[in-house]
Design a protein around this motif. Structure first.
Motif, PDB file in Angstrom:
ATOM      1  N   LYS A   1      46.306  32.959  42.400  1.00 25.88           N
ATOM      2  CA  LYS A   1      44.478  32.306  42.741  1.00 25.88           C
ATOM      3  C   LYS A   1      43.509  32.141  42.586  1.00 25.88           C
ATOM      4  CE  LYS A   1      42.900  34.108  47.697  1.00 25.88           C
ATOM      5  NZ  LYS A   1      43.231  34.524  48.389  1.00 25.88           N
ATOM      6  N   ASN A   2      42.485  31.597  42.783  1.00 29.36           N
ATOM      7  CA  ASN A   2      41.097  31.741  41.994  1.00 29.36           C
ATOM      8  C   ASN A   2      40.094  32.444  43.017  1.00 29.36           C
ATOM      9  OD1 ASN A   2      41.487  28.722  41.218  1.00 29.36           O
ATOM     10  ND2 ASN A   2      40.715  27.895  43.144  1.00 29.36           N
ATOM     11  N   LEU A   3      39.464  32.519  42.199  1.00 32.99           N
ATOM     12  CA  LEU A   3      38.117  33.893  42.714  1.00 32.99           C
ATOM     13  C   LEU A   3      37.217  33.557  43.676  1.00 32.99           C
ATOM     14  CD1 LEU A   3      37.274  35.941  39.298  1.00 32.99           C
ATOM     15  CD2 LEU A   3      39.022  36.497  40.778  1.00 32.99           C
ATOM     16  N   GLU A   4      36.916  34.363  44.671  1.00 35.27           N
ATOM     17  CA  GLU A   4      36.350  34.173  45.748  1.00 35.27           C
ATOM     18  C   GLU A   4      34.594  34.452  45.650  1.00 35.27           C
ATOM     19  OE1 GLU A   4      37.703  35.140  49.729  1.00 35.27           O
ATOM     20  OE2 GLU A   4      39.711  35.960  48.822  1.00 35.27           O
ATOM     21  N   ILE A   5      33.636  33.402  46.472  1.00 34.03           N
ATOM     22  CA  ILE A   5      32.779  34.166  46.226  1.00 34.03           C
ATOM     23  C   ILE A   5      31.803  35.150  46.607  1.00 34.03           C
ATOM     24  CG2 ILE A   5      30.017  32.824  46.377  1.00 34.03           C
ATOM     25  CD1 ILE A   5      31.120  30.629  46.295  1.00 34.03           C
ATOM     26  N   GLY A   6      31.253  35.820  45.990  1.00 34.33           N
ATOM     27  CA  GLY A   6      30.890  37.273  46.725  1.00 34.33           C
ATOM     28  C   GLY A   6      31.763  38.547  47.069  1.00 34.33           C
ATOM     29  N   VAL A   7      32.945  38.591  46.193  1.00 32.83           N
ATOM     30  CA  VAL A   7      34.055  39.060  46.609  1.00 32.83           C
ATOM     31  C   VAL A   7      33.479  39.964  45.393  1.00 32.83           C
ATOM     32  CG1 VAL A   7      36.497  39.846  47.166  1.00 32.83           C
ATOM     33  CG2 VAL A   7      35.125  37.481  48.122  1.00 32.83           C
ATOM     34  N   ASN A   8      33.582  41.494  45.585  1.00 27.67           N
ATOM     35  CA  ASN A   8      33.469  42.633  44.463  1.00 27.67           C
ATOM     36  C   ASN A   8      35.330  42.354  44.436  1.00 27.67           C
ATOM     37  OD1 ASN A   8      31.101  43.301  44.634  1.00 27.67           O
ATOM     38  ND2 ASN A   8      31.436  44.338  46.487  1.00 27.67           N
ATOM     39  N   TYR A   9      35.811  42.642  43.049  1.00 26.50           N
ATOM     40  CA  TYR A   9      36.916  43.064  42.327  1.00 26.50           C
ATOM     41  C   TYR A   9      37.081  44.287  41.673  1.00 26.50           C
ATOM     42  CZ  TYR A   9      38.278  37.974  44.409  1.00 26.50           C
ATOM     43  OH  TYR A   9      38.400  37.127  44.524  1.00 26.50           O
ATOM     44  N   GLN A  10      38.183  43.851  41.143  1.00 30.61           N
ATOM     45  CA  GLN A  10      38.555  45.563  40.649  1.00 30.61           C
ATOM     46  C   GLN A  10      39.364  45.415  39.805  1.00 30.61           C
ATOM     47  OE1 GLN A  10      40.444  49.110  41.777  1.00 30.61           O
ATOM     48  NE2 GLN A  10      38.599  50.879  42.030  1.00 30.61           N
ATOM     49  N   GLU A  67      33.765  29.121  40.045  1.00 26.60           N
ATOM     50  CA  GLU A  67      34.372  28.173  39.019  1.00 26.60           C
ATOM     51  C   GLU A  67      34.575  28.792  37.255  1.00 26.60           C
ATOM     52  OE1 GLU A  67      30.220  27.911  40.199  1.00 26.60           O
ATOM     53  OE2 GLU A  67      31.880  29.018  41.015  1.00 26.60           O
ATOM     54  N   ASN A  68      33.649  29.962  37.185  1.00 26.85           N
ATOM     55  CA  ASN A  68      33.112  29.847  36.123  1.00 26.85           C
ATOM     56  C   ASN A  68      34.624  30.869  35.528  1.00 26.85           C
ATOM     57  OD1 ASN A  68      30.899  28.982  36.019  1.00 26.85           O
ATOM     58  ND2 ASN A  68      29.491  30.409  35.807  1.00 26.85           N
ATOM     59  N   LYS A  69      34.527  30.698  34.066  1.00 24.64           N
ATOM     60  CA  LYS A  69      35.427  31.510  33.461  1.00 24.64           C
ATOM     61  C   LYS A  69      35.563  32.931  32.880  1.00 24.64           C
ATOM     62  CE  LYS A  69      38.606  32.139  29.332  1.00 24.64           C
ATOM     63  NZ  LYS A  69      38.756  31.738  27.389  1.00 24.64           N
ATOM     64  N   TYR A  70      36.568  34.174  33.804  1.00 22.60           N
ATOM     65  CA  TYR A  70      36.089  35.357  33.787  1.00 22.60           C
ATOM     66  C   TYR A  70      37.075  35.731  32.573  1.00 22.60           C
ATOM     67  CZ  TYR A  70      33.062  34.622  37.355  1.00 22.60           C
ATOM     68  OH  TYR A  70      31.945  34.649  38.430  1.00 22.60           O
ATOM     69  N   THR A  71      36.719  37.040  31.946  1.00 17.39           N
ATOM     70  CA  THR A  71      37.653  37.236  30.298  1.00 17.39           C
ATOM     71  C   THR A  71      37.248  38.778  30.844  1.00 17.39           C
ATOM     72  OG1 THR A  71      36.569  35.929  28.676  1.00 17.39           O
ATOM     73  CG2 THR A  71      37.924  37.626  28.491  1.00 17.39           C
ATOM     74  N   ILE A  72      38.301  39.866  31.059  1.00 20.58           N
ATOM     75  CA  ILE A  72      38.725  41.352  30.405  1.00 20.58           C
ATOM     76  C   ILE A  72      38.318  41.460  28.472  1.00 20.58           C
ATOM     77  CG2 ILE A  72      39.440  42.985  31.389  1.00 20.58           C
ATOM     78  CD1 ILE A  72      40.548  40.975  33.837  1.00 20.58           C
ATOM     79  N   CYS A  73      38.364  42.270  28.687  1.00 19.48           N
ATOM     80  CA  CYS A  73      37.979  43.076  27.108  1.00 19.48           C
ATOM     81  C   CYS A  73      37.796  44.093  26.987  1.00 19.48           C
ATOM     82  CB  CYS A  73      37.573  42.281  26.298  1.00 19.48           C
ATOM     83  SG  CYS A  73      35.372  42.648  26.565  1.00 19.48           S
ATOM     84  N   LEU A  74      37.808  44.853  25.871  1.00 17.72           N
ATOM     85  CA  LEU A  74      38.279  46.008  25.647  1.00 17.72           C
ATOM     86  C   LEU A  74      37.386  46.178  24.016  1.00 17.72           C
ATOM     87  CD1 LEU A  74      41.318  48.101  25.748  1.00 17.72           C
ATOM     88  CD2 LEU A  74      39.132  48.374  26.866  1.00 17.72           C
TER      89      LEU A  74
END
Length: 122
Positions: A1-10, A67-74
């Motif tokens: 599922k795609n992320l939604e505009i303006g929604v806070n994610y954790q 629409e952008n790419k999000y990356t989680i990193c340490l």
């Protein structure tokens, strides 16, 4: 599922906390570019939730441009030789709770996990 505009994610996960000096980062890479920007970051050593020598790493971010790419990193310091052990990676809307029931053979009882955090037994 795609992320939604303006929604806070954790983003949350458990990681080994011994000798862990690292920063949890969320990067956003706009379309048609080669560079990413940091939209959220926090050092894991500043996160207070500890259980059994593990830290519950939690970071909140907002998807301004899904629409952008999000990356989680340490990110760790260059001199660190520590390896990361990560368990139970969860990405969820911040306004939604996630529940999980487990049975503990050791305690001979059910355990409740809420948003990746094990609630203590009475």
């Amino acid at each position: 599922k795609n992320l939604e505009i303006g929604v806070n994610y954790q983003v949350s996960f458990w990681c080994e906390s011994k000798d862990l000096n690292a920063t949890l980062c969320i990067l956003e890479k706009p379309q048609n570019t080669n560079s990413s920007i940091i939209i959220a970051e926090r050092n894991i050593n500043t996160m207070p939730n500890l259980q059994n020598n593990k830290t519950l790493a939690i970071l909140t971010f907002k998807a301004a441009h899904p629409e952008n790419k999000y990356t989680i990193c340490l990110k760790k310091d260059k001199e660190s030789k520590a390896n990361f052990m990560v368990d139970n990676l969860m990405i969820k809307r911040r306004d939604v709770d996630v529940y999980k029931m487990l049975f503990s053979k050791q305690n001979k009882d059910s355990l409740l996990i809420v948003n990746n955090f094990l609630l203590p037994l009475k």
